[in-house]
Design a protein around this motif. Structure first.
Motif, short mmCIF file in Angstrom:
data_model
loop_
_atom_site.label_atom_id
_atom_site.label_comp_id
_atom_site.label_asym_id
_atom_site.label_seq_id
_atom_site.Cartn_x
_atom_site.Cartn_y
_atom_site.Cartn_z
N TYR A 129 1.64 -0.45 6.43
CA TYR A 129 1.71 0.34 5.20
C TYR A 129 1.03 1.68 5.43
CZ TYR A 129 0.38 1.58 0.33
OH TYR A 129 0.17 2.20 -0.88
N TYR A 130 1.82 2.77 5.41
CA TYR A 130 1.24 4.11 5.48
C TYR A 130 1.01 4.57 4.05
CZ TYR A 130 0.88 9.16 6.08
OH TYR A 130 0.46 10.47 6.00
N ARG A 131 -0.19 4.34 3.54
CA ARG A 131 -0.51 4.60 2.14
C ARG A 131 -0.50 6.09 1.82
NH1 ARG A 131 -5.37 5.47 -0.87
NH2 ARG A 131 -5.25 4.66 -3.01
N GLY A 132 -0.90 6.93 2.77
CA GLY A 132 -0.95 8.37 2.51
C GLY A 132 0.40 8.96 2.16
N GLY A 133 1.45 8.43 2.76
CA GLY A 133 2.81 8.84 2.44
C GLY A 133 3.06 10.33 2.60
#
Length: 207
Positions: free
Chosen positions: A188-192
């Protein structure tokens, strides 16, 4: 489509001379390039020291709901990663045909710009009402059985959306896990896109 995009991917670190004026990825790496299906992409940072992100990502007053702050972890067992890990994922996993970088935003957001090398899989595509869902799951390495899905040969995925105020990726990840997708094969790349753009990283506008 997934296998087609993964085919023939290779990555090389671009050799560059050191310069105090350069905005680099890290101290010793200025940029990275890779090739997907005959297209060459470069991931680098903007050299404009006065550059600003566009208004849609600079906005701070988003109403909650629906734009609430997301948890740091998308689901139990799913690793949350940052920008360098996303780049490394493309270099070491996607390059070897073992995974895909997925933009889980709507097609309109995706068409306006995405992380180089990403493909679009809008999170509602995993809903059981989508007539093409089974095709998507099969493309991800799933095998439909009488009891559900067998994901023993599932590929690795790193997924992202617009940032910490967007829950599209967490919903997609939880949909996959609910179907039996292994959490250890998901990142999951939360920063997006918001944090990606804040750091001035390359954005690709799909053809």
């Amino acid at each position: 489509m997934l296998r087609h995009l993964c085919a023939g991917l290779s990555v090389v670190i671009l050799p560059v001379a050191l310069s105090a004026q350069e905005v680099r990825l890290t101290d010793d790496v200025k940029s990275k390039s890779f090739e997907v299906a005959g297209e060459t992409y470069v991931v680098a940072r903007s050299q404009n020291n006065r550059g600003l992100i566009e208004q849609e990502f600079a906005k701070t007053g988003r109403p909650c709901p629906p734009f609430c702050i997301t948890d740091m972890t998308a689901a139990e067992g799913v690793e949350t990663v940052g920008e360098l890990e996303v780049i490394e994922f493309v270099e070491t996993v996607v390059a070897n045909g073992r995974g895909v970088l997925i933009d889980s935003r709507s097609p309109s957001w995706y068409q306006n710009g995405t992380i180089p090398g990403a493909m679009n899989m809008y999170f509602p595509a995993l809903d059981q009402l989508n007539p093409f869902r089974d095709d998507i799951l099969a493309a991800l390495g799933g095998v439909k059985t009488e009891d559900g899905w067998d994901f023993a040969n599932a590929i690795e995925l790193t997924m992202f959306c617009n940032g910490p105020w967007s829950d599209e990726t967490t919903r997609a990840i939880n949909n996959l896990i609910g179907l039996g997708y292994p959490a250890e094969k998901l990142q999951y790349y939360r920063g997006g896109m918001q944090v990606w753009k804040v750091l001035g990283l390359s954005v690709e506008v799909p053809a």
